[in-house]
Motif scaffolding. Structure first.
Motif, mmCIF file in Angstrom:
data_model
loop_
_atom_site.group_PDB
_atom_site.id
_atom_site.type_symbol
_atom_site.label_atom_id
_atom_site.label_comp_id
_atom_site.label_asym_id
_atom_site.label_seq_id
_atom_site.Cartn_x
_atom_site.Cartn_y
_atom_site.Cartn_z
ATOM 1 N N GLY A 35 0.807 -1.209 0.000
ATOM 2 C CA GLY A 35 0.000 0.000 0.000
ATOM 3 C C GLY A 35 0.835 1.250 0.000
ATOM 4 N N TRP A 36 0.130 2.360 0.092
ATOM 5 C CA TRP A 36 0.757 3.666 0.105
ATOM 6 C C TRP A 36 0.293 4.463 1.316
ATOM 7 N N TYR A 37 1.249 5.099 1.937
ATOM 8 C CA TYR A 37 0.986 6.041 3.018
ATOM 9 C C TYR A 37 1.451 7.409 2.554
ATOM 10 N N ARG A 38 0.987 8.429 3.221
ATOM 11 C CA ARG A 38 1.490 9.765 2.917
ATOM 12 C C ARG A 38 1.607 10.570 4.202
ATOM 13 N N GLN A 39 2.518 11.528 4.156
ATOM 14 C CA GLN A 39 2.699 12.423 5.283
ATOM 15 C C GLN A 39 2.925 13.828 4.767
ATOM 16 N N ALA A 40 2.039 14.717 5.145
ATOM 17 C CA ALA A 40 2.163 16.124 4.788
ATOM 18 C C ALA A 40 2.893 16.851 5.920
ATOM 19 N N PRO A 41 3.492 17.976 5.626
ATOM 20 C CA PRO A 41 4.216 18.725 6.670
ATOM 21 C C PRO A 41 3.307 19.037 7.857
ATOM 22 N N GLY A 42 3.795 18.724 9.033
ATOM 23 C CA GLY A 42 3.051 19.013 10.245
ATOM 24 C C GLY A 42 1.914 18.068 10.542
ATOM 25 N N LYS A 43 1.774 17.022 9.741
ATOM 26 C CA LYS A 43 0.683 16.072 9.948
ATOM 27 C C LYS A 43 1.229 14.677 10.163
ATOM 28 N N GLN A 44 0.384 13.825 10.726
ATOM 29 C CA GLN A 44 0.770 12.446 10.922
ATOM 30 C C GLN A 44 0.682 11.671 9.618
ATOM 31 N N ARG A 45 1.459 10.618 9.538
ATOM 32 C CA ARG A 45 1.377 9.757 8.377
ATOM 33 C C ARG A 45 0.041 9.042 8.370
ATOM 34 N N GLU A 46 -0.539 8.936 7.187
ATOM 35 C CA GLU A 46 -1.840 8.293 7.069
ATOM 36 C C GLU A 46 -1.836 7.296 5.919
ATOM 37 N N LEU A 47 -2.660 6.283 6.069
ATOM 38 C CA LEU A 47 -2.840 5.312 5.006
ATOM 39 C C LEU A 47 -3.642 5.956 3.883
ATOM 40 N N VAL A 48 -3.141 5.814 2.659
ATOM 41 C CA VAL A 48 -3.867 6.307 1.492
ATOM 42 C C VAL A 48 -4.685 5.181 0.874
ATOM 43 N N ALA A 49 -4.001 4.076 0.579
ATOM 44 C CA ALA A 49 -4.663 2.940 -0.042
ATOM 45 C C ALA A 49 -3.810 1.706 0.153
ATOM 46 N N ALA A 50 -4.457 0.552 0.173
ATOM 47 C CA ALA A 50 -3.740 -0.707 0.324
ATOM 48 C C ALA A 50 -4.464 -1.795 -0.433
ATOM 49 N N THR A 51 -3.710 -2.803 -0.833
ATOM 50 C CA THR A 51 -4.301 -3.943 -1.517
ATOM 51 C C THR A 51 -3.646 -5.219 -1.025
ATOM 52 N N SER A 52 -4.453 -6.225 -0.803
ATOM 53 C CA SER A 52 -3.939 -7.498 -0.328
ATOM 54 C C SER A 52 -3.509 -8.358 -1.508
ATOM 55 N N ASP A 53 -2.826 -9.449 -1.211
ATOM 56 C CA ASP A 53 -2.439 -10.346 -2.295
ATOM 57 C C ASP A 53 -3.641 -11.053 -2.892
ATOM 58 N N GLY A 54 -4.751 -10.992 -2.207
ATOM 59 C CA GLY A 54 -5.981 -11.561 -2.736
ATOM 60 C C GLY A 54 -6.777 -10.590 -3.580
ATOM 61 N N GLY A 55 -6.338 -9.332 -3.605
ATOM 62 C CA GLY A 55 -6.995 -8.360 -4.470
ATOM 63 C C GLY A 55 -7.933 -7.396 -3.779
ATOM 64 N N SER A 56 -8.180 -7.586 -2.488
ATOM 65 C CA SER A 56 -9.047 -6.632 -1.807
ATOM 66 C C SER A 56 -8.320 -5.314 -1.622
ATOM 67 N N THR A 57 -9.083 -4.238 -1.599
ATOM 68 C CA THR A 57 -8.501 -2.907 -1.484
ATOM 69 C C THR A 57 -9.223 -2.092 -0.416
ATOM 70 N N ASN A 58 -8.534 -1.110 0.114
ATOM 71 C CA ASN A 58 -9.188 -0.132 0.974
ATOM 72 C C ASN A 58 -8.507 1.213 0.770
ATOM 73 N N TYR A 59 -9.320 2.251 0.959
ATOM 74 C CA TYR A 59 -8.872 3.605 0.677
ATOM 75 C C TYR A 59 -9.217 4.543 1.833
ATOM 76 N N ALA A 60 -8.414 5.567 1.970
ATOM 77 C CA ALA A 60 -8.787 6.652 2.873
ATOM 78 C C ALA A 60 -10.010 7.353 2.290
ATOM 79 N N ASP A 61 -10.886 7.808 3.146
ATOM 80 C CA ASP A 61 -12.107 8.475 2.670
ATOM 81 C C ASP A 61 -11.766 9.667 1.781
#
Length: 115
Positions: A35-61
């Motif tokens: 998956g991918w995480y991101r961190q903007a200046p002054g903010k905490q790192r957050e999950l952007v999107a992830a995918t499992s080896d089975g193909g399921s995905t989840n996204y930040a709102d």
């Protein structure tokens, strides 16, 4: 060990698109989720999107409907297609690979969205 190499960051105008790539090498059989995480200046790192080896995905709102994560298991590569980019998407984007025992991180790539 697993090594992650990212590419595709850069500067783009608001409303534009970018595609990030993350190629894994080494003991990739240990990887379950990527998956991918991101961190903007002054903010905490957050999950952007992830995918499992089975193909399921989840996204930040905040990115649903604009970003798409995909994975090519044969190439051990995960992609993040980012569209309709907004200035608030500006951050360092870091690739993450999770195994049973531990997680691995890339070096990060800067994405800057100008207004």
């Amino acid at each position: 060990q697993v090594q992650l190499v990212e590419s595709g960051g850069g500067l783009v105008q608001a409303g534009g698109s970018l595609r990030l790539s993350c190629a894994a090498s080494g003991k990739t059989f240990r990887i379950n989720t990527m998956g991918w995480y991101r961190q903007a200046p002054g903010k905490q790192r957050e999950l952007v999107a992830a995918t499992s080896d089975g193909g399921s995905t989840n996204y930040a709102d905040s990115v649903k409907g604009r970003f798409t994560i995909s994975r090519d298991n044969a190439k051990n590569t995960v992609y993040l297609q980012m569209s309709s980019l907004k200035p608030e998407d500006t951050a360092v984007y870091t690739c993450n690979a999770k195994g049973v025992i531990r997680a691995y991180w890339g070096q990060g790539t800067q994405v800057t969205v100008s207004s």
